[in-house]
Write a protein that holds these residues in place. Structure first.
Motif, PDB file in Angstrom:
ATOM      1  N   UNK A 206      36.819  30.498  47.420  1.00  0.00           N
ATOM      2  CA  UNK A 206      38.077  30.682  46.690  1.00  0.00           C
ATOM      3  C   UNK A 206      38.404  29.475  45.823  1.00  0.00           C
ATOM      4  N   UNK A 207      38.088  28.258  46.298  1.00  0.00           N
ATOM      5  CA  UNK A 207      38.392  27.059  45.533  1.00  0.00           C
ATOM      6  C   UNK A 207      37.642  27.008  44.212  1.00  0.00           C
ATOM      7  N   UNK A 208      36.350  27.320  44.260  1.00  0.00           N
ATOM      8  CA  UNK A 208      35.540  27.328  43.038  1.00  0.00           C
ATOM      9  C   UNK A 208      36.068  28.371  42.057  1.00  0.00           C
ATOM     10  N   UNK A 209      36.303  29.572  42.556  1.00  0.00           N
ATOM     11  CA  UNK A 209      36.733  30.656  41.677  1.00  0.00           C
ATOM     12  C   UNK A 209      38.081  30.337  41.036  1.00  0.00           C
ATOM     13  N   UNK A 210      39.001  29.817  41.831  1.00  0.00           N
ATOM     14  CA  UNK A 210      40.320  29.457  41.295  1.00  0.00           C
ATOM     15  C   UNK A 210      40.200  28.390  40.222  1.00  0.00           C
ATOM     16  N   UNK A 211      39.342  27.390  40.457  1.00  0.00           N
ATOM     17  CA  UNK A 211      39.165  26.321  39.478  1.00  0.00           C
ATOM     18  C   UNK A 211      38.641  26.862  38.153  1.00  0.00           C
ATOM     19  N   UNK A 212      37.657  27.763  38.228  1.00  0.00           N
ATOM     20  CA  UNK A 212      37.087  28.328  37.006  1.00  0.00           C
ATOM     21  C   UNK A 212      38.119  29.191  36.280  1.00  0.00           C
ATOM     22  N   UNK A 213      38.811  30.040  37.016  1.00  0.00           N
ATOM     23  CA  UNK A 213      39.814  30.923  36.396  1.00  0.00           C
ATOM     24  C   UNK A 213      40.910  30.099  35.712  1.00  0.00           C
ATOM     25  N   UNK A 214      41.329  29.008  36.353  1.00  0.00           N
ATOM     26  CA  UNK A 214      42.434  28.205  35.815  1.00  0.00           C
ATOM     27  C   UNK A 214      42.014  27.310  34.662  1.00  0.00           C
ATOM     28  N   UNK A 215      40.739  26.891  34.640  1.00  0.00           N
ATOM     29  CA  UNK A 215      40.320  25.906  33.647  1.00  0.00           C
ATOM     30  C   UNK A 215      39.570  26.480  32.454  1.00  0.00           C
ATOM     31  N   UNK A 216      38.864  27.587  32.650  1.00  0.00           N
ATOM     32  CA  UNK A 216      37.962  28.078  31.607  1.00  0.00           C
ATOM     33  C   UNK A 216      38.711  28.658  30.419  1.00  0.00           C
ATOM     34  N   UNK A 217      38.167  28.406  29.240  1.00  0.00           N
ATOM     35  CA  UNK A 217      38.628  29.111  28.041  1.00  0.00           C
ATOM     36  C   UNK A 217      37.657  30.236  27.679  1.00  0.00           C
ATOM     37  N   UNK A 218      36.430  30.160  28.211  1.00  0.00           N
ATOM     38  CA  UNK A 218      35.474  31.257  28.075  1.00  0.00           C
ATOM     39  C   UNK A 218      35.992  32.439  28.913  1.00  0.00           C
ATOM     40  N   UNK A 219      35.856  33.682  28.451  1.00  0.00           N
ATOM     41  CA  UNK A 219      36.266  34.816  29.282  1.00  0.00           C
ATOM     42  C   UNK A 219      35.568  34.797  30.643  1.00  0.00           C
ATOM     43  N   UNK A 220      36.332  35.022  31.711  1.00  0.00           N
ATOM     44  CA  UNK A 220      35.829  34.919  33.082  1.00  0.00           C
ATOM     45  C   UNK A 220      35.903  36.276  33.771  1.00  0.00           C
ATOM     46  N   UNK A 221      34.853  36.600  34.523  1.00  0.00           N
ATOM     47  CA  UNK A 221      34.917  37.721  35.463  1.00  0.00           C
ATOM     48  C   UNK A 221      35.052  37.110  36.849  1.00  0.00           C
ATOM     49  N   UNK A 222      36.205  37.333  37.470  1.00  0.00           N
ATOM     50  CA  UNK A 222      36.512  36.717  38.760  1.00  0.00           C
ATOM     51  C   UNK A 222      35.786  37.465  39.872  1.00  0.00           C
ATOM     52  N   UNK A 223      35.042  36.747  40.674  1.00  0.00           N
ATOM     53  CA  UNK A 223      34.255  37.386  41.731  1.00  0.00           C
ATOM     54  C   UNK A 223      34.417  36.671  43.060  1.00  0.00           C
ATOM     55  N   UNK A 224      34.062  37.386  44.116  1.00  0.00           N
ATOM     56  CA  UNK A 224      33.648  36.724  45.334  1.00  0.00           C
ATOM     57  C   UNK A 224      34.605  36.560  46.470  1.00  0.00           C
ATOM     58  N   UNK A 225      35.762  35.894  46.285  1.00  0.00           N
ATOM     59  CA  UNK A 225      36.590  35.566  47.434  1.00  0.00           C
ATOM     60  C   UNK A 225      36.945  36.841  48.197  1.00  0.00           C
TER      61      UNK A 225
END
Length: 416
Positions: A206-225
């Motif tokens: 969850x920590x990795x996914x949250x960091x990517x979702x919050x920081x990325x400007x590239x479109x993100x597909x949220x996965x995993x948690x």
């Protein structure tokens, strides 16, 4: 095989150029390369295991995640078989979704095309390296991989094999690239590589996914948690419920589709909870319970408010007694991560009610949450399990790595 170091601008341009070439390949050409990749993986088993041994000796991964990191000859063979399975799947980019003729006489075709360049950020899972490369290649995409430092030697060995197969096939090796600098600064730059990346897919905790979702400007597909729940209804077959609970919690507790929480209807709590707690303990599971569970089994660990939102990835399970199906649904929707939820019931109406009202990518009746997996769904493999609603949801196979393009043919029409 040589790479482009860690200059993301160079890597991005190389991936973009490679993606153009890969997108033009026929299904037969791509399948041939996937088979060659599989052959080379098996042939390089000793080298891959030696690299993996270095990662395991590094002691950078928590004990509960060692199973994700560890490779064996069987697991390398399984990765190779996964590539062969992907080769057998239909090419999504060869598909015309639909076609029609407009009132103006234009012939319109809606067809599948690759996304372009896919970025992957993931943790100690070397299998993701091969799965992602195979799925991206079959769907006509290039991929830039950023695995965790815990699996760096394993990932380098695997990517070297995949790139060797591309080189032997006279194709651009930069269709598969690996970032070897594990710094957070470079990861941050990767998340902002909009000029080159078409999508970014994080896989991990969850920590990795949250960091990517919050920081990325590239479109993100949220996965995993996966804070996944089992709800045992008042009409449940308790033997089935116990078997499913043990499977969903114990078989592989570190994965995202393992069950973390158990909700039990009050009508069957007295007959089910004590026996189930003992079953879980017999399998090494620490059981945490709410006040009503503590009344039935006084020595369980008291559950805290934080427990209901925690993905343990470990042999821990929190148990709660509820008064109704609606209470169970409300609790799940308040605390889940929209991954996988299941109800155990002999009342088909209760099952359908649960499926319609629970907000998750995968909602089961009378089955383990462990089935949320691209292989189990018949997709051949998966790039991840999307827990969001746009573009893709649930296990993501080949079609999730494509988008659509409209191809229009006329004979001189102009708009009036």
């Amino acid at each position: 095989m040589a790479t482009n170091g860690n200059n993301l601008q160079v890597m991005g341009q190389a991936a973009k150029d490679a993606a153009y070439t890969i997108a033009q390949l026929s299904a037969a050409q791509k399948n041939s390369v996937l088979e060659l990749m599989a052959d080379k993986l098996v042939a390089a088993t000793d080298d891959i295991l030696a690299a993996n041994k270095e990662d395991l000796a590094g002691d950078l991964v928590a004990a509960k995640f060692v199973d994700r990191l560890q490779l064996t000859a069987t697991r390398v063979a399984d990765m190779a078989q996964g590539l062969r399975d992907v080769a057998q799947l239909a090419d999504p980019t060869a598909k015309i979704d639909r076609g029609w003729t407009t009132d103006a006489g234009l012939q319109i075709l809606q067809q599948r095309v690759p996304l372009g360049v896919v970025g992957m950020i993931y943790e100690a899972r070397p299998n993701v390296t091969v799965d992602a490369a195979g799925l991206c290649f079959k769907s006509g995409n290039a991929v830039i991989l950023r695995g965790g430092k815990e699996a760096m030697h394993s990932n380098q060995a695997l990517v070297a094999v995949l790139r060797a197969a591309l080189a032997e096939s006279s194709l651009p090796v930069d269709a598969v690239q690996l970032i070897t600098n594990p710094s957070h600064e470079l990861a941050g730059e990767f998340m902002h590589l909009n000029e080159y990346l078409d999508v970014l897919i994080p896989r991990g905790g969850a920590g990795l996914i949250k960091a990517v979702v919050n920081q990325a400007t590239v479109p993100v597909i949220e996965t995993g948690a996966g804070n996944c729940h089992i709800y045992v209804d008042a009409t449940a077959d308790l033997g089935m419920a116990r078997a499913i609970t043990i499977n969903a919690k114990v078989q592989r507790p570190s994965v995202c589709n393992a069950a973390e929480k158990l909700l039990v209807h009050r009508d069957v709590a007295a007959s089910y909870v004590p026996a189930l707690v003992q079953d879980l303990r017999d399998h090494g599971v620490e059981v945490r319970g709410d006040a009503r569970v503590q009344e039935l089994v006084p020595d369980v660990v008291p559950a805290t408010a934080d427990d209901w939102d925690t993905e343990y990835n470990d042999l821990i399970m929190a148990v709660k007694v509820v008064d109704s199906e609606d209470e169970a649904i409300a609790h799940i929707n308040a605390h889940n991560t929209h991954h996988s939820e299941t109800i155990i019931t002999q009342n088909i109406n209760a099952g359908r009610y649960f499926q319609q009202r629970v907000d998750a990518a995968c909602v089961y009746v009378n089955a383990s949450t462990r089935f949320t997996d691209g292989m189990e769904f018949g997709f051949g493999a998966e790039i991840g399990i999307s827990t969001q609603k746009l573009h893709a949801r649930g296990p993501m196979g080949l079609s999730a790595l494509t988008t659509i393009k409209y191809v229009i043919t006329g004979d001189g029409q102009i708009r009036q």
